[in-house]
Each structure stands twice: as structure tokens, then as C-alpha cells.
Scaffold this motif. Structure first.
Motif, PDB file in Angstrom:
ATOM      1  N   THR A  26     -22.727 -31.783 -44.304  1.00 58.28           N
ATOM      2  CA  THR A  26     -24.527 -31.306 -44.007  1.00 58.28           C
ATOM      3  C   THR A  26     -24.177 -30.302 -44.002  1.00 58.28           C
ATOM      4  OG1 THR A  26     -23.634 -33.642 -42.375  1.00 58.28           O
ATOM      5  CG2 THR A  26     -25.346 -31.663 -41.974  1.00 58.28           C
ATOM      6  N   HIS A  28     -25.456 -26.826 -42.688  1.00 60.44           N
ATOM      7  CA  HIS A  28     -25.584 -26.751 -41.149  1.00 60.44           C
ATOM      8  C   HIS A  28     -26.827 -25.166 -41.017  1.00 60.44           C
ATOM      9  CE1 HIS A  28     -22.643 -28.589 -38.120  1.00 60.44           C
ATOM     10  NE2 HIS A  28     -22.779 -28.815 -39.113  1.00 60.44           N
ATOM     11  N   ARG A  34     -20.002 -28.166 -43.809  1.00 60.60           N
ATOM     12  CA  ARG A  34     -19.582 -29.100 -42.880  1.00 60.60           C
ATOM     13  C   ARG A  34     -19.677 -31.133 -42.659  1.00 60.60           C
ATOM     14  NH1 ARG A  34     -20.907 -25.573 -37.435  1.00 60.60           N
ATOM     15  NH2 ARG A  34     -21.511 -23.864 -38.343  1.00 60.60           N
ATOM     16  N   SER A 376     -20.452 -35.517 -31.961  1.00 61.30           N
ATOM     17  CA  SER A 376     -22.188 -34.136 -31.952  1.00 61.30           C
ATOM     18  C   SER A 376     -21.584 -32.850 -30.721  1.00 61.30           C
ATOM     19  CB  SER A 376     -23.872 -34.526 -31.529  1.00 61.30           C
ATOM     20  OG  SER A 376     -23.632 -34.656 -30.267  1.00 61.30           O
ATOM     21  N   TYR A 384     -27.518 -33.363 -37.032  1.00 64.50           N
ATOM     22  CA  TYR A 384     -25.234 -32.108 -37.440  1.00 64.50           C
ATOM     23  C   TYR A 384     -24.752 -33.146 -36.975  1.00 64.50           C
ATOM     24  CZ  TYR A 384     -28.705 -28.680 -38.394  1.00 64.50           C
ATOM     25  OH  TYR A 384     -30.683 -28.153 -39.179  1.00 64.50           O
TER      26      TYR A 384
END
Length: 393
Positions: A26, A28, A34, A376, A384
């Protein structure tokens, strides 16, 4: 329930990509990449906890169907923001004809820490994602790392079985699988690709198309593919609230196959699934089952007495991936939001090693089918979040 760290497999990224998870990373806001698929840790459950969670999911699904029926019979579709008479009629007809319409899957998001009853955070039974990673890569991860162990994961065989049983409800011709080509990460594409694969394993004739490629033939008054063939049935990873408001909405409603041999295009998931993917459902559930151990207090007319409790959360009725959700601590301003929201009592996600955890419990047809876990950094599970595998030991 326990979080344990573990060394990731060598070349784990290539491995999960080959298994269909083409979005293992992903990006960010700071530009860094990441892991989305995170096998540096995993969750361990004893069997009795998983069995209790399965019972909870089955009970919640039955309650949601009861609430959906109440919304229709009590004329409460406007509480869900469904005010267009034609859309309301389509949802109502689909609900009463639901035995004639294919319906495949859904995902509950649950708050659970292994010590008390699981609490329902929301239910998406129209366009849920994170299916690929729950069904396939985490199963193969378990076989690699814990051979002989088990996992709450019957997703693949249940999906194949669902298509097999519901094949008779489909009209002649291929079942198209469609997603929006605006999906840049590839998650929607691979979710649709995986569901297409399960349908093919059930013996169905399938084909590809993007939502943007679906055409309208004014002469015949039918939806067509890019070779001008009639589209008689289509699975769409495209929310009903978009389908009924975009420029083709009138054609969708004019030609909707809602069972009973009417209409020329059958859409899966069916229109009645709008009842189960709207946050207003949470407030209706609390009205029908006040004090239920698997529910959180919720209401539609503002936070009200929730402001006097441990805090509250405002959720847009149609938000996804945490978009628009705001968390309010006790004593904060109780003024309602301008947009329609469901107001739910705050139940902070449990923290394991500094990570906030939500359980995604899957249903296929009307049965519990599997588990996916996301972590998360904050109280809201957003785009995210990270996916971690689990195992039953």
C-alpha cells in the motif's frame, strides 16, 4: 485470541502475487510502500472461540434479514436515503422475490478481543472486498507455515457450491463479471477475477467486461457487451447506489430482471442487498433488538444519549473503507453531521501489540464461511489497514 510474531517467508511478495493478491503493498501519504499483506505476525485462536464466532455470525445474519424485512414492510426505505420511488420499488420487489434471485456473499466487520461477545460494527453484503486474501493466500500461508493446523476458511468451496446451487436462477448466456476500470490498485479486478474463477469451477459460462464497457443498444432497448451481445446477467463489483444514480440508471431500472421472468438484465448482487450494506441497518437492528449482546447502541437522529456514554462514532450511511467516519470522545460536541449518518456507540477496536484489530467474518449465501483480519494504526480501519493471516491451534 493471540497475536504472535513470525518471520515472513522468503520471497513472500512474489508468492502471494502468484496466488491472486496483486496488491500486496500500500502506498502511504508520505509516498512509502508498506505491506498490505503482512505475514510478520499472525493471529491464533482456540477452536472454541472460532465456533462461538461462527454462531455469532449466523445469528447476526438472521437478525439482519429480519431487520431488512422490517425496513421494507414498515416503509422505512427513506431512513436509508432511498427516496427515489423507482429505486424503492426495485428494492422492495427484489426483497419479496429474493428466493428467485442469485445472492452470493457478504462480510461482517466485528469488534472482538477474545474476552467478551463480538460486537457488530457494520455489514457489507453488496460489494465487500478483501475476499481474495481471506480465501486463498492465507490458506496457502497456513499450509506452508503450520501444516496440519486449521483455519476458519471454507470460502472457496462454499462459493463454488453457491454458484452450483444458484445456476438454475440464471438466464441463458454467459454470466458477465464486471468491475470499474477506475480501480487503480487492482483489488476490485482481482476480487471479480476470483469470483469468476469460482463460477467457472461450478460449471458456469462466464465472460469479462468492465462497467465502463457496458453499452446500451437503443434499438433493442438492451444492455450489450463490446461485441454487441446482449448482457442477460452480470455480477458487478459496483455499488447499487452508483448503479441507480449514474447516467444509465434509468436503463438499469427499465430493464431490471427482478425475478418472475420480467426484465432483460439480472444484476448480482440483487437490489435488496442495498438493505444490508447501509449503515442505517445498525440503528434498525438496535431498535428491534435493544440490548443484544452482539450489537452496539445506534440511532439515526443524531448522537442523542450516546453523547453521555463512552463516546460515539458518526458513520455516513454509504461510506466504505472508513471514509467519512468520525470518532467522538465523551463530552464532545453532539451536533449531528450535515450528511445522513448512523450514530453508533464507541467501542474502541482492541489493541494487540500497538495495532488496532477488526475481524472480517464472511458469509456465503446464508452461512458463515470464513475470517479475515485487518490491523490499523488508529481507531478507524481505513485504506491503509494491513491484512494478517490466522490459524486455529
Amino acid at each position: 485470541m493471540e497475536r504472535r510474531t513470525i518471520t515472513p517467508r522468503p520471497d513472500w511478495q512474489r508468492t502471494v502475487e502468484e496466488q491472486g493478491l496483486v496488491y500486496p503493498l500500500t502506498r502511504h501519504p508520505d509516498g512509502s510502500l508498506r505491506p498490505y499483506w503482512d505475514e510478520s505476525a499472525h493471529y491464533v485462536f482456540p477452536l472454541d472461540e472460532i465456533e462461538a464466532l461462527e454462531e455469532t455470525v449466523g445469528e447476526l445474519h438472521r437478525m439482519c434479514l429480519e431487520a431488512a424485512g422490517h425496513i421494507v414492510t414498515a416503509g422505512r426505505l427513506p431512513d436509508l436515503g432511498i427516496t427515489d420511488p423507482r429505486v424503492a420499488a426495485a428494492v422492495t420487489e427484489a426483497w419479496y422475490r429474493r428466493d428467485e434471485l442469485p445472492s452470493v456473499y457478504g462480510r461482517f466487520d466485528l469488534r472482538y478481543d477474545g474476552t467478551g461477545p463480538a460486537k457488530l460494527l457494520e455489514y457489507n453484503a453488496d460489494t465487500p472486498t478483501s475476499l481474495v486474501e481471506a480465501a486463498s493466500p492465507q490458506w496457502f500461508w497456513m499450509e506452508d507455515r503450520f501444516p496440519g493446523a486449521d483455519q476458519w476458511n471454507s470460502l472457496h468451496e462454499r462459493l463454488v457450491g453457491a454458484w452450483t446451487r444458484q445456476a438454475a436462477l440464471l438466464p441463458p448466456g454467459p454470466l458477465y463479471f464486471a468491475h470499474s476500470s477506475e480501480d487503480e490498485a487492482g483489488e476490485d479486478l482481482m476480487t471479480v477475477a476470483y469470483l469468476k474463477e469460482t463460477a467457472e469451477q461450478a460449471g458456469l459460462d462466464t465472460d469479462w467486461i468492465s462497467m465502463e464497457e457496458i453499452g446500451w443498444d437503443a434499438l433493442s432497448g438492451r444492455f450489450v457487451d463490446n461485441r454487441l451481445r446482449f448482457i442477460r446477467s452480470v455480477f458487478k463489483l459496483y455499488p447499487w447506489e452508483w448503479l441507480t444514480t449514474d447516467r444509465f440508471a434509468g436503463h438499469v431500472l427499465d430493464t431490471l430482471d427482478n425475478g418472475g421472468g420480467t426484465g432483460s438484465t439480472l444484476w448480482i448482487e440483487p437490489a435488496w442487498k442495498m438493505l444490508l450494506s447501509n449503515k442505517a441497518l445498525l440503528a434498525v437492528l438496535w431498535e428491534l433488538y435493544p440490548g443484544h449482546p452482539h450489537l452496539l447502541p445506534a440511532r439515526l437522529d443524531g448522537p442523542g444519549d450516546l453523547a453521555d456514554g463512552p463516546g460515539w462514532v458518526a458513520k455516513p450511511l454509504l461510506g466504505r473503507e472508513g471514509a467519512g467516519i468520525t470518532v467522538h470522545e465523551p463530552g464532545s460536541d453532539p451536533a449531528p453531521r450535515d450528511e445522513p449518518c448512523c450514530y453508533q456507540a464507541l467501542a474502541p477496536l482492541p489493541e494487540f501489540d500497538g495495532n488496532r484489530v477488526v475481524l472480517g467474518a464472511w458469509t456465503v449465501e446464508d452461512e458463515p464461511a470464513g475470517l479475515g483480519i485487518r490491523e490499523s494504526s488508529g481507531l478507524v480501519t481505513d485504506e491503509y489497514a494491513r491484512f494478517l493471516p490466522h490459524v486455529i491451534l
